[in-house]
Design an enzyme around this catalytic site. Structure first.
Site, PDB file in Angstrom:
ATOM      1  N   HIS A  35      76.964  48.320 -54.730  1.00  0.00           N
ATOM      2  CA  HIS A  35      77.028  48.849 -53.440  1.00  0.00           C
ATOM      3  C   HIS A  35      76.478  50.285 -53.580  1.00  0.00           C
ATOM      4  CE1 HIS A  35      80.588  50.544 -54.779  1.00  0.00           C
ATOM      5  NE2 HIS A  35      81.441  49.535 -54.925  1.00  0.00           N
ATOM      6  N   HIS A  91      77.636  52.344 -56.408  1.00  0.00           N
ATOM      7  CA  HIS A  91      77.006  52.067 -57.794  1.00  0.00           C
ATOM      8  C   HIS A  91      75.881  52.675 -57.812  1.00  0.00           C
ATOM      9  CE1 HIS A  91      79.566  48.477 -57.567  1.00  0.00           C
ATOM     10  NE2 HIS A  91      79.988  49.127 -58.870  1.00  0.00           N
ATOM     11  N   ARG A  99      85.017  44.842 -53.446  1.00  0.00           N
ATOM     12  CA  ARG A  99      86.165  43.827 -53.114  1.00  0.00           C
ATOM     13  C   ARG A  99      86.374  43.925 -51.234  1.00  0.00           C
ATOM     14  NH1 ARG A  99      88.917  45.185 -58.263  1.00  0.00           N
ATOM     15  NH2 ARG A  99      89.351  42.989 -59.318  1.00  0.00           N
ATOM     16  N   GLY A 126      78.836  44.426 -61.139  1.00  0.00           N
ATOM     17  CA  GLY A 126      77.843  43.722 -60.331  1.00  0.00           C
ATOM     18  C   GLY A 126      78.396  43.907 -59.030  1.00  0.00           C
TER      19      GLY A 126
END
EC number: 6.3.2.1
Lengths: 282, 282
Positions: free
Chosen positions: B35, B38, B188, B32
């Site tokens: 961004h 993905h 992150r 999940g």
């Protein structure tokens, strides 16, 4: 007509054809040196599925350094004859390099279950079993896979692996096949001399004793095992590796015997290590 | 219309329906906090397959004890909105207990590859990755699975696992997506302050330096890494975890750079650990 396939590529092609025809597959993984125990698995697979695949592969990863990999009985032609007679059409018989190509480095560990019982004497054994079975499952894509109850810990580990990894495979465990005197059939029985074969009956005799004691209401594990040991000790050639009464899913040792617990043991008869077990019902 | 499936049972049923219709499946496993990285995977999956399945699961097994499991960004509603816009129909969003039920104890280890590079700082990380990816592969039965090049070691390990375990899955690795300044997109990155975001550019700058040096004919690994370190050290907030140039299949460190080697690094910017890499071509 029995077809022997040696390459993964051909096997995948064959499985694809079967799947495309919407036929179900029953799979019996073996190390060859087939006996009535294997054939009982084959017969059940045949009864329950459209196609039966039998693999014959003496898996080096499940043998320890000082174990019998080199001497493990190999009777390929006879195996094919037996399978042919059972109406099996498909045998997967890969070379070692086909299964473990250069650089192979993946292993599958079923923690908690792999280091108990036989895992203590045979470190790494069940990792070798798990990874080869998983590979074969991926290759053969069976609806059901058949294993003998004799290899009890193996069946528990494979069932756990299949559940944990969300595989859609029915793991079927069928009763141990014994000779008329009670000795559990095993490919390794060929290692036994005639005298040792008689001595080896103490395994089953001790298991029967455990069943009788449980039936008569004795639930103290220690007491039961003590009586079993007495029977084993009557055999000069027998050395106990372990005798345990365990929970059939967790393999945890029980102090108080319950219905469905499994008495399982590994005994050396001379230089041959034999295993056997019974499910206690009372 | 986006359908979110939470249970394994429902997912299996859905996959069966897709397979029965002979449609191909492209699978994008994620944690999940989606961004553009993905979404680039999703777009490729969509282009190449009839159906796309995206999984969203923050996998506890791949986090170390002192890592950011609790704080890992979770943006489920926004993720679904983004996937909807891409025309994705199917999201698998299981709870932890669905993936790891009581008694779960199986792990998958890709030896030789899992303890190098990131594996040194994050012991157990890649076992966690391998087992969850294998489970998802079994559940979703994709024809292709899509991963970002940014998680380079992960892609190498998954490719090896798929090969070793004879899975019929095409593992597709797509280029790292970067912001306009070169920072590799990562869920992150939200941990970074504005200043740290600027500091974090030193990762890509050092990788570009390595590519330039290789292009100009410098093949001495040590020399290249020395220059990269200089760039990293210009950033006050940066601490080097590792910088390595490796063989892209074995992850072995090379002393002499060859075409196709991968420069890979992990750098802490403040308290945030970032990874990045480039494939050297010259």
């Amino acid at each position: 007509m029995l077809q022997v396939i040696k390459s993964i590529k051909d096997m995948k092609q064959k499985i694809k054809t079967i799947k495309d025809s919407h036929l179900t597959i029953g799979f019996v993984p073996t190390m060859g040196a087939l006996h009535e125990g294997h054939l009982s698995l084959v017969r059940n697979a045949k009864k329950e599925h459209d196609e039966v695949v039998v693999s014959i592969f003496v898996n080096p990863l499940q043998f320890g350094k000082n174990e019998d990999l080199r001497h493990y009985p190999r009777t390929f032609d006879r195996d094919c004859e037996l399978l042919s007679r059972e109406g099996v059409n498909l045998v997967f018989y890969p070379d070692i390099t086909e299964i473990y190509p250069d650089g192979f480095c993946t292993s599958v560990i079923v923690h908690d279950l792999e280091d108990k019982l036989c895992g203590k004497t045979r470190p790494g054994h069940f990792r070798g079993v798990a990874v080869v079975v998983l590979k074969l499952f991926h290759l053969i894509k069976p609806d059901s896979a058949y294993f003998g109850q004799k290899d009890f810990q193996q069946t528990v580990i494979i069932k756990r692996m299949v559940y944990d990894l969300n595989l859609d495979i029915n793991v079927k465990v069928l009763p141990t096949i014994r000779n008329t005197e009670g000795l559990a059939l095993s490919s390794r029985n060929v290692y036994l001399t005639e005298t040792e074969k008689k001595d080896a009956l103490c395994l089953y005799q001790s298991l029967v004793k455990a069943q009788c004691m449980a039936t008569s209401g004795i639930t103290d594990t220690e007491k039961i095992i003590r009586e079993m040991k007495k029977i084993i000790h009557t055999c000069a050639s027998a050395t106990i590796d372990y005798i345990s009464i365990v929970n059939p899913e967790t393999l945890e040792i029980t102090s108080e015997v319950r219905n469905g617990n499994v008495v399982t043991l590994a005994i050396r008869i001379g230089r041959t290590r034999l295993i056997d077990n019974v499910i206690l019902t009372f």
